[in-house]
Enzyme design. Structure first.
Site, mmCIF file in Angstrom:
data_model
loop_
_atom_site.group_PDB
_atom_site.id
_atom_site.type_symbol
_atom_site.label_atom_id
_atom_site.label_comp_id
_atom_site.label_asym_id
_atom_site.label_seq_id
_atom_site.Cartn_x
_atom_site.Cartn_y
_atom_site.Cartn_z
ATOM 1 N N PRO A 187 0.824 -1.210 0.000
ATOM 2 C CA PRO A 187 0.000 0.000 0.000
ATOM 3 C C PRO A 187 0.865 1.270 0.000
ATOM 4 C CG PRO A 187 -0.216 -1.190 2.075
ATOM 5 C CD PRO A 187 0.613 -2.043 1.190
ATOM 6 N N GLY A 239 4.298 3.356 5.134
ATOM 7 C CA GLY A 239 5.466 2.988 5.939
ATOM 8 C C GLY A 239 5.960 1.575 5.691
ATOM 9 N N LEU A 240 5.512 0.964 4.584
ATOM 10 C CA LEU A 240 5.877 -0.436 4.325
ATOM 11 C C LEU A 240 6.853 -0.578 3.151
ATOM 12 C CD1 LEU A 240 2.348 -2.025 4.963
ATOM 13 C CD2 LEU A 240 4.300 -1.962 6.521
ATOM 14 N N GLY A 241 7.543 0.507 2.851
ATOM 15 C CA GLY A 241 8.634 0.428 1.867
ATOM 16 C C GLY A 241 8.179 0.388 0.424
ATOM 17 N N ALA A 286 10.388 -0.578 -2.978
ATOM 18 C CA ALA A 286 9.994 -1.818 -3.650
ATOM 19 C C ALA A 286 9.673 -1.529 -5.122
ATOM 20 C CB ALA A 286 8.799 -2.443 -2.941
ATOM 21 N N ASP A 320 15.489 0.724 3.323
ATOM 22 C CA ASP A 320 14.298 0.244 2.591
ATOM 23 C C ASP A 320 14.692 -0.441 1.283
ATOM 24 O OD1 ASP A 320 13.007 1.544 4.618
ATOM 25 O OD2 ASP A 320 11.670 2.710 3.345
HETATM 26 C C1 MEV Z 1 11.712 4.521 6.483
HETATM 27 O O1 MEV Z 1 11.249 3.218 6.214
HETATM 28 C C2 MEV Z 1 12.809 4.472 7.504
HETATM 29 C C3 MEV Z 1 13.386 5.831 7.902
HETATM 30 O O2 MEV Z 1 14.367 5.552 8.899
HETATM 31 C C4 MEV Z 1 13.993 6.544 6.726
HETATM 32 C C5 MEV Z 1 15.242 5.878 6.200
HETATM 33 O O3 MEV Z 1 15.876 5.118 6.930
HETATM 34 O O4 MEV Z 1 15.615 6.186 5.059
HETATM 35 C C6 MEV Z 1 12.339 6.721 8.542
#
Ligand code: MEV
Length: 323
Positions: free
Chosen positions: A107, A111-113, A117, A158
């Site tokens: 999605p 926050g799931l990359g 991806a 990520d």
């Molecule tokens: C994002 O998934 C993780 C963060 O630490 C950003 C990053 O590491 O590039 C917020």
């Protein structure tokens, strides 16, 4: 709540996709050189490439209603085109007549990359189509460049999980250009988690920028928080290897408190964390950039109950195991 539908893809073809991810411990601090633990989730982005006679690079993401022709001149690209455009510039494919179709099952902005991806999936599709023979480390390095555009100052975690699809302890390189430290974590037993998806879209670039502003105003104060996150992440590796889930849960809870201190939580994220804890999760915290997005909850005994409670409150939940 407008939570996007997600469907699990247990058997993803590694060669043609980029993996979605969760961060178990260490997000944000990892941008400043701390360790972080990340794991792939059974959600991925797939992409295909096909020759056309349209005379340009056409990008289609049917699921999102996105369709555009890549501008040959980088100066004329909007923010969406800029990140993926780097791939075509770097691989010297901007003059080709090709259609890239992307099938995102991660999605968007949760926050799931998803962005990493997607970059990895597009690079792999081009690699296969033009038989470029790219190695995984080259795919990862190129996806990192896309992430830098998407996130501002990305740590590289990520794109690394998106490329390798492994449970990793990660630390960015001290100097630009050096290789980051990544260690695959092998566990005797898989760790059961529930991912709670808030449905509130949040751009990692925004939360990373917010943390940077705060850090610039008072570096000593924020460096202290990053060091604490680093310490608890390393303790987390031990807890995972000893399968000490009580301890791992405590570390996740404390990590969430520190992320809250960085002001990257949100109303929805707090609700999800509370739901998880009230229904017996040993630990619950936001995952990834925050500001909305998703949480992870450690639920060895009661995954179904925690997931059901999240769904009853109008969120989406996914039961996963990592390791
Ligand atoms: C994002 O998934 C993780 C963060 O630490 C950003 C990053 O590491 O590039 C917020």
């Amino acid at each position: 709540r407008g939570v996007p539908e997600i469907t699990e893809q247990p058997a993803v073809d590694h060669r043609a996709c980029g993996h979605g991810k969760i961060i178990l411990l260490g997000e944000h601090a990892v941008v400043y050189g701390s360790h972080a633990i990340a794991a792939p989730v059974p959600l991925a982005v797939r992409a295909t490439a096909q020759d056309t006679n349209s005379g340009g690079v056409d990008m289609l993401i049917p699921r999102w209603g996105v369709e555009y022709r890549l501008h040959r001149d980088p100066a004329h690209r909007d923010s969406f085109q800029r990140s993926l455009g780097i791939i075509f510039d770097q691989l010297e494919l901007t003059e080709r007549s090709v259609r890239i179709e992307v099938f995102p099952n991660v999605p968007r902005a949760m926050g799931l990359g998803g962005s990493a991806a997607m970059a990895v999936a597009v690079i792999r599709a081009l690699d296969q189509h033009y038989q470029l023979g790219l190695r995984d480390d080259e795919i990862n390095a190129l996806a990192f460049r896309c992430e830098e555009v998407a996130h501002g100052s990305a740590s590289g975690i990520d794109n690394t999980v998106a490329t390798y699809g492994k449970l990793l302890l990660y630390k960015r390189a001290a100097q630009k250009g050096d290789a980051p430290m990544m260690r695959e974590l092998k566990l005797a037993k898989r760790i059961p988690l529930v991912i709670g998806i808030s449905g509130k879209e949040s751009l990692t670039a925004v939360t990373v920028g917010k943390v940077r502003n705060a850090w610039q105003r008072n570096p000593a104060l924020y460096d202290g928080i990053f060091q604490q996150i680093d310490g608890l992440t390393l303790q987390g590796v031990e807890a995972m290897q000893q399968y000490d889930l009580e301890r791992l849960g405590d570390l996740m809870n404390i990590c969430h408190g520190l992320l809250n201190a960085l002001r990257v939580s949100s109303w929805e994220v707090e609700e999800l964390v509370q739901i998880a804890r009230e229904h017996g999760a040993l630990g619950a915290k936001l995952t990834g950039g925050g500001g909305g997005g998703s949480i992870v909850a450690l639920c060895p005994q009661n995954k179904e109950k925690v997931a059901a409670a999240m769904r009853d409150a109008g969120y989406q939940a996914m039961e996963v195991e990592i390791g």
